[in-house]
Design an enzyme around this catalytic site. Structure first.
Site, PDB file in Angstrom:
ATOM      1  N   ASP A  75       0.850  -1.184   0.000  1.00  0.00           N
ATOM      2  CA  ASP A  75       0.000   0.000   0.000  1.00  0.00           C
ATOM      3  C   ASP A  75       0.894   1.244   0.000  1.00  0.00           C
ATOM      4  O   ASP A  75       1.326   1.700  -1.041  1.00  0.00           O
ATOM      5  CB  ASP A  75      -0.915  -0.057   1.230  1.00  0.00           C
ATOM      6  CG  ASP A  75      -1.975   1.030   1.264  1.00  0.00           C
ATOM      7  OD1 ASP A  75      -2.006   1.894   0.369  1.00  0.00           O
ATOM      8  OD2 ASP A  75      -2.787   1.030   2.218  1.00  0.00           O
TER       9      ASP A  75
ATOM     10  N   PHE B 103     -10.439   0.049   1.248  1.00  0.00           N
ATOM     11  CA  PHE B 103      -9.972  -0.744   2.381  1.00  0.00           C
ATOM     12  C   PHE B 103     -10.460  -2.172   2.172  1.00  0.00           C
ATOM     13  O   PHE B 103     -11.657  -2.439   2.241  1.00  0.00           O
ATOM     14  CB  PHE B 103     -10.501  -0.177   3.700  1.00  0.00           C
ATOM     15  CG  PHE B 103      -9.714  -0.680   4.875  1.00  0.00           C
ATOM     16  CD1 PHE B 103      -9.969  -1.926   5.414  1.00  0.00           C
ATOM     17  CD2 PHE B 103      -8.710   0.090   5.426  1.00  0.00           C
ATOM     18  CE1 PHE B 103      -9.237  -2.406   6.486  1.00  0.00           C
ATOM     19  CE2 PHE B 103      -7.975  -0.376   6.507  1.00  0.00           C
ATOM     20  CZ  PHE B 103      -8.230  -1.620   7.029  1.00  0.00           C
TER      21      PHE B 103
END
Length: 179
Positions: free
Chosen positions: A102, A151
């Site tokens: 990420d 997410f």
């Protein structure tokens, strides 16, 4: 748990297909290198277990626990080693197994640490890449899927230690983590 998801991104079958493909590719590229495969705990455990079962070469496994998230949905920017390796990597070909890349902060720190320990090579295999979340420049050598800047949870990925055991990967509803 299932009702906390907005949608499923990758089914169990899609994940298994990507893992088989990556395992075959790594078996070819590491055929004479006997790599040490390092799992980044906890999220990458499921991926690593499935991946090494599909790598048809001699290898060793080790584990590190590194955190920059804690119980938050966003990286703190501070990387901490919670559990270090049990064996040295000096002179070894290292393959870091990550569930998702990420921000890149944790991975950049880990790569730098392993190179500082004189590994012969350090390459990265990640099941998921979230390039929109990058805070540092980092390359992924082997990747299963690119994911949107949502997410996601499941197949090892968590929110506050929950959802890791889902056999698929889905998008967590914002109201679950924005309380």
């Amino acid at each position: 748990m299932h009702s906390d998801l907005k949608k499923i991104l990758f089914t169990e079958q899609q994940i298994n297909s990507a893992v088989r493909k990556l395992g075959a590719q790594l078996s070819t590229e590491y055929v004479d290198k006997q790599p040490i495969v390092i799992c980044v705990l906890k999220g990458a455990v499921l991926f690593m277990v499935d991946l090494v079962k599909r790598m048809e070469i001699p290898l060793e496994m080790d584990f590190m626990a590194i955190s920059s998230y804690g119980d938050s949905s966003q990286s703190t920017g501070v990387v901490r080693i919670l559990k270090d390796l049990d064996r040295p990597v000096e002179g070894r070909h290292v393959l870091i197994v990550e569930d998702i890349v990420d921000t890149g902060l944790t991975l950049a720190y880990l790569k730098e640490t392993l190179l500082h320990r004189h590994a012969s090579s350090v390459r990265v295999v990640a099941l998921f890449d979230k390039p929109e979340g990058r805070k540092v420049e980092i390359s992924i050598d082997y990747c299963g899927y690119t994911v949107p800047n949502d997410f996601i949870v499941g197949y090892g990925l968590d929110y506050a230690e929950k959802y890791r055991n889902l056999p698929y990967v889905g998008v967590l509803k914002p109201e679950v983590y924005c309380k």
